[in-house]
Design an enzyme around this catalytic site. Structure first.
Site, short mmCIF file in Angstrom:
data_model
loop_
_atom_site.label_atom_id
_atom_site.label_comp_id
_atom_site.label_asym_id
_atom_site.label_seq_id
_atom_site.Cartn_x
_atom_site.Cartn_y
_atom_site.Cartn_z
N CYS A 124 0.96 13.02 6.47
CA CYS A 124 0.54 13.03 5.05
C CYS A 124 -0.03 14.49 5.22
O CYS A 124 0.70 15.67 4.61
CB CYS A 124 0.03 11.65 4.78
SG CYS A 124 0.81 11.64 2.61
N HIS A 125 -1.07 14.35 4.89
CA HIS A 125 -1.82 15.96 3.47
C HIS A 125 -2.78 16.39 4.96
O HIS A 125 -3.74 16.67 4.16
CB HIS A 125 -2.79 15.31 2.46
CG HIS A 125 -1.34 15.74 1.15
ND1 HIS A 125 -0.78 13.93 1.32
CD2 HIS A 125 -1.99 16.06 0.06
CE1 HIS A 125 -0.62 14.38 -0.37
NE2 HIS A 125 -0.58 15.25 -0.64
N CYS A 317 -6.36 -16.18 9.21
CA CYS A 317 -6.56 -16.30 8.08
C CYS A 317 -5.87 -16.98 7.22
O CYS A 317 -6.52 -18.25 7.70
CB CYS A 317 -6.92 -14.96 7.28
SG CYS A 317 -6.97 -14.71 5.57
N HIS A 318 -5.70 -17.08 6.35
CA HIS A 318 -4.79 -18.52 5.62
C HIS A 318 -3.65 -19.01 6.14
O HIS A 318 -3.06 -19.87 5.46
CB HIS A 318 -4.78 -17.90 4.17
CG HIS A 318 -5.59 -17.84 3.10
ND1 HIS A 318 -7.15 -16.57 3.52
CD2 HIS A 318 -6.60 -18.49 2.18
CE1 HIS A 318 -8.16 -17.03 2.56
NE2 HIS A 318 -7.86 -18.42 1.99
#
Length: 392
Positions: A124-125, A317-318
């Site tokens: 990217c940058h 997690c959930h």
């Protein structure tokens, strides 16, 4: 340095407002593959935080949008590192490279890796740092299109990326236009480090929904693609090409996690077209999506197929709310985000305390984790069940 037993060691150079995915996906994926990874920022020490940025293209705007991402915890101190201790360097994008490119210590560090001919990724940058370091003269490079003028002025041979998944390999230098190309340029980086991948001819299904946790879908999704798996992501009542909104769940000193808007995640298959028998494994991300996915009988039947067939299932997690609702946890040992303990216990499972929070567990064909900090363990345990190996 990180105290990790590994055959290769990589340094990630970042700063405040580095792009969220461009830091965490390679950081956790490489660790899952058995590579030690240290992440540093000039002026900060191990244990301190870099804020990240969610950057993405959205309709009606001529450039990307930006919002606050996760808080990334550094695991090494910039002033204590030595380039000689690492086999490769990774430079994420975002806005951080704009100011890192003005830091002479950063530029000197980059030159050491280049002079030693060690593999380097810039995305990217991040290529602004390469241009400032004076190491791209005569090299073929790509980047996010807005970085083109700086690379050309620095003497690079600009290669149009074509798409935001585009990347270019020129000797030890790998340059990429955005995180959309992670599956291909991270794989090239692993191979440049001397790695070989076997057993990855697998087809994996991801069960997605709106406001699933941002990292918990993208990190394992792209990690498995890096390995060479065919990965399909579906959501009930949505089609191929549709998007799911994601949620950034972070730990910021409150009594529970905070939430911010995450990236939009693009589905690559329609839920209604899924034939579960064609897949070798299932992944269920966490976040808030499992709350409503657990109410969908078609989702529960899909989950039951994988569990009844003994196919590898990884839930984090959930996500275990879906497993609980499907009635597949009775007699199992598993963990989850602590707030999901009630669902797990009521479903007849033996609760395993996630201490520390990155702890993951395997019970038969089932891998469970508590939260995204555990991705390296979560992904590596799933790889083991799938028979996928990365060797150096």
């Amino acid at each position: 340095m990180a105290k990790i037993s590994a055959q290769r060691s990589v340094l990630i150079l970042l700063g405040d407002y580095a792009e969220d995915y461009e830091v965490m996906v390679p950081f956790q994926a490489l660790q899952a593959f058995g590579i030690a990874v240290d992440a540093v920022c000039p002026g900060k020490a191990s244990g301190e935080v870099c804020r990240t940025a969610v950057q993405q293209l959205e309709p009606h705007y001529q450039t990307y949008t930006e919002s606050r991402g996760h808080n990334f915890v550094l695991n090494a101190t910039f002033d204590e590192i030595n380039a000689k201790d690492y086999d490769g360097l990774l430079i994420p994008g975002g806005r951080a490279p704009e100011y890192l490119a003005m830091d002479e210590k950063v530029l000197s560090l980059v030159r050491e890796f280049v002079e030693a001919n060690k593999p380097i990724i810039a995305v990217c940058h991040g290529q602004l740092i390469l241009a400032a370091a004076g190491v791209v003269g005569g090299r073929k490079c790509t980047a996010y299109p807005a970085v083109k003028s700086a690379l050309v002025a620095a003497g690079a041979h600009w290669v149009e990326p074509g798409t935001l998944a585009g990347f270019v390999v020129d000797g030890n230098l790998i340059t990429a236009s955005s995180y959309m190309g992670h599956p291909w340029f991270i794989r090239s980086f692993v191979e440049a480090l001397g790695g070989s991948i076997s057993g990855a001819d697998k087809k994996i299904l991801f069960l997605c929904g709106d406001f699933m946790e941002d990292y918990e879908v993208m990190v394992p999704f792209q990690s498995l693609e890096v390995l060479g798996c065919k990965v399909d992501a579906v959501c009930p009542k949505k089609s191929e090409g549709d998007t799911c909104a994601t949620a950034i769940h972070d730990f910021e000193g409150d009594q529970t996690y905070s939430e911010k808007p995450g990236h939009y995640f693009t589905l690559n298959k329609s839920f209604e077209s899924v034939d579960a028998s064609c897949y070798d494994g299932l992944v269920i991300p966490g976040g808030r999506a499992p709350e409503y996915l657990a109410l969908d009988e078609n989702v529960l039947n899909l989950v039951k197929h994988f569990m009844d067939a003994g196919k590898p299932v990884a839930s984090i997690c959930h996500g275990q709310q879906v497993l609980s609702a499907a009635g597949v946890l009775k007699g199992r040992k598993c963990t989850a985000y602590p707030a999901v303990k009630l669902n797990v216990v009521l479903a007849g499972a033996t609760w395993l305390e996630p201490q520390p929070i990155h702890r993951c567990f395997t019970d038969g064909n089932l891998v469970t984790g508590a939260a995204w900090p555990g991705h390296p363990e979560f992904i590596s345990q799933f790889m083991l069940l799938l028979g996928i190996k990365v060797l150096f």
